[in-house]
Write an enzyme that holds these catalytic residues in place. Structure first.
Site, short mmCIF file in Angstrom:
data_model
loop_
_atom_site.label_atom_id
_atom_site.label_comp_id
_atom_site.label_asym_id
_atom_site.label_seq_id
_atom_site.Cartn_x
_atom_site.Cartn_y
_atom_site.Cartn_z
CE LYS A 181 -4.12 -2.06 0.52
NZ LYS A 181 -3.62 -3.46 0.54
C1 LIG Z 1 -3.99 -4.66 0.17
C2 LIG Z 1 -3.49 -6.37 0.66
C3 LIG Z 1 -3.97 -6.89 -0.46
C4 LIG Z 1 -5.02 -6.98 -1.24
O1 LIG Z 1 -5.36 -6.30 -2.32
P1 LIG Z 1 -6.23 -5.03 -3.24
O2 LIG Z 1 -5.38 -4.26 -4.30
O3 LIG Z 1 -7.26 -4.51 -2.44
O4 LIG Z 1 -6.64 -6.88 -3.81
C5 LIG Z 1 -2.83 -7.78 -0.74
N1 LIG Z 1 -1.80 -8.31 0.19
C6 LIG Z 1 -1.89 -6.82 0.84
C7 LIG Z 1 -0.73 -7.36 2.10
C8 LIG Z 1 -2.55 -6.38 1.28
O5 LIG Z 1 -2.36 -5.15 2.46
#
Ligand SMILES: *Cc1c(COP(=O)(O)O)cnc(C)c1O
Length: 466
Positions: free
Chosen positions: A112
């Site tokens: 993120k």
């Molecule tokens: C948010 C997240 C995901 C999922 O990603 P999306 O864009 O919501 O599909 C997968 N792994 C981790 C560690 C995340 O923080």
């Protein structure tokens, strides 16, 4: 570039407005009015560029004059200067033609950060220009909240409110949200699950008086800028692996809200040689079921797993793909979304399902499989992976396809974010990097709230400075 809503009934906006607005006023999500194209020659030129330079080229057609390169490049440098790898998203080989892309080298140890660090810079610049203040409200299944708080803490023009499901995030994730000392940071523990938090968020954005009064901004993956920023690392992987027609690169993406994998799809849509995209799910497998049956059906309950950032029943960003699968028909997209909210499900028309299956594969991993993958990678490759990344590796293995083509599994979190699960699988407890070594000892600050719109709104109204 102008931005249109997936439901076809919200104002068309220029880039900066779409970024600051987040959710469209008709309940839809903003998408670019048309897709720019990149050529094979562009891709080959990217091979000798840095991450920041690649990002500037990929973002350029989406941004209009809002951020000319002279302004954008310093913001990109500030955002990615905080990563502990100059490559930002380094590739690590785990098999003859198999790779992991490490997306967890940012300050909060999950992918993120790649989008959120940039969004922090872009929002700050845009708000300063407008002499405006904003209340960022987000819902998180764990990692988005920490990344948003890290991107906005201490910023003069922004208050940040993060709703997370009480008791459903890991201790490490919770502490990342509750320990920042800055007064503009507000961690809100909601008595519900992630989908409840997301529903509260949507309701706040659909309450226009509240939304406008506080100048609400959204940085969930419904924000187009999140998706766009993530598409850059797919381009880097293609360039690094020498992708070309006939040597497409496959990606396996641990998927929750469908934002990350949609970013990969966007790159394919823009003409670059992305092969099949594998939706990797944990026990919360709505998308895996949709690919198999054509019915997008909400399950009775969200199952808690060792990969909590994917414990999601409604994948908000799937709406962006549905809009494309329906030939960008906003009214038809809105009808399916109404079915979803009224009946808890919708059926993809046959042609849309066929298109979905032509580009995506899927697999879901249960807890035993996730643990087994963590143990196997420790044994074969000699390092630890987190449970989300393990779900991605599992799907990459099971939906492998042509083994002569490169497969990249996205490693979305650092193993130290989920030490219990990693230790259970391997007997080794991963250590956090030095800047988070004392996280467990820092004092926490959090407000617990009922799963009730009025209560959450009253709290935010009382704290926002806007
Ligand atoms: C948010 C997240 C995901 C999922 O990603 P999306 O864009 O919501 O599909 C997968 N792994 C981790 C560690 C995340 O923080």
């Amino acid at each position: 570039m102008r931005y249109v809503s997936t439901r076809g009934a919200a104002p068309v906006l220029p880039f900066e407005e779409a970024m600051l607005t987040g959710l469209a006023r008709d309940g839809g999500l903003y998408v670019p009015e048309s897709w720019p194209g990149f050529s094979q020659a562009d891709l080959e030129a990217f091979a000798s560029l840095s991450y920041v330079e690649t990002a500037a080229r990929v973002l350029r057609p989406f941004m209009d004059e809002a951020f000319p390169d002279s302004e954008l490049i310093p913001l990109l440098e500030a955002a990615y200067g905080r990563f502990d790898s100059k490559l930002v998203a380094p590739l690590v080989q785990i098999g003859p033609n198999d790779w992991l892309m490490e997306l967890f080298r940012g300050p909060t140890l999950a992918f993120k950060d790649v989008a959120m660090q940039l969004i922090g810079q872009l929002f700050d610049a845009a708000l300063a220009r407008r002499n405006a203040r904003m209340a960022i409200v987000g819902a998180t299944s764990g990692d988005t909240g920490a990344a948003a708080i890290e991107a906005f803490r201490g910023r003069e023009n922004v208050d940040v409110f993060i709703l997370y499901p009480h008791g459903r995030v890991s201790e490490f994730q919770r502490r990342q949200m509750t320990t920042p000392v800055e007064a503009n940071v507000h961690a809100l523990a909601v008595e519900g699950d992630f989908d409840d938090c997301q529903a509260l968020l949507k309701a706040m954005f659909n309450d226009f008086e509240f939304r406008d009064g506080l100048n609400l901004g959204a940085v969930n993956s419904i924000n187009w800028m999140r998706v766009l920023a993530q598409s850059v690392y797919y381009v880097r992987a293609l360039a690094a692996l020498g992708a070309r027609p006939g040597r497409e690169v496959f990606f396996s993406v641990p998927t929750g809200n469908f934002g990350d994998i949609f970013a990969g799809w966007a790159i394919k849509r823009m003409g670059l040689p992305v092969g099949r995209l594998v939706v990797a799910a944990n026990a919360n497998d709505i998308l895996d079921r949709t690919l198999k049956t054509g019915i997008y059906r909400r399950a009775a309950a969200t199952l808690p797993t060792s990969s909590p950032s994917m414990d999601i029943q409604i994948s908000s960003n799937f709406e962006r793909l549905v809009f494309e699968l329906l030939d960008r028909d906003g009214a038809a997209t809105a009808r399916l979304m109404r079915d979803l909210s009224e009946k808890g499900e919708f059926a993809l028309p046959p042609k849309a399902l066929e298109r979905l299956r032509a580009e995506f594969d899927s697999a879901s991993a249960d807890e035993a499989e996730t643990q087994a993958v963590i143990a196997r990678i420790r044994k074969e490759a000699g390092f630890l992976v987190d449970p989300h990344s393990a779900v991605g590796i599992s799907a990459a293995t099971r939906a492998r396809g042509d083994s002569r083509l490169p497969m990249v599994a996205l490693a979305t979190a650092h193993p130290a974010k989920f030490p219990e699960a990693v230790e259970a699988a391997t007997g080794e407890r991963p250590a956090p990097p030095p800047h988070l070594a004392d996280l467990h000892a820092r004092p926490e600050r959090v407000t617990r709230l009922p799963n009730d719109l009025a209560a959450v709104q009253a709290h935010i109204r009382g704290k926002a400075r806007a």
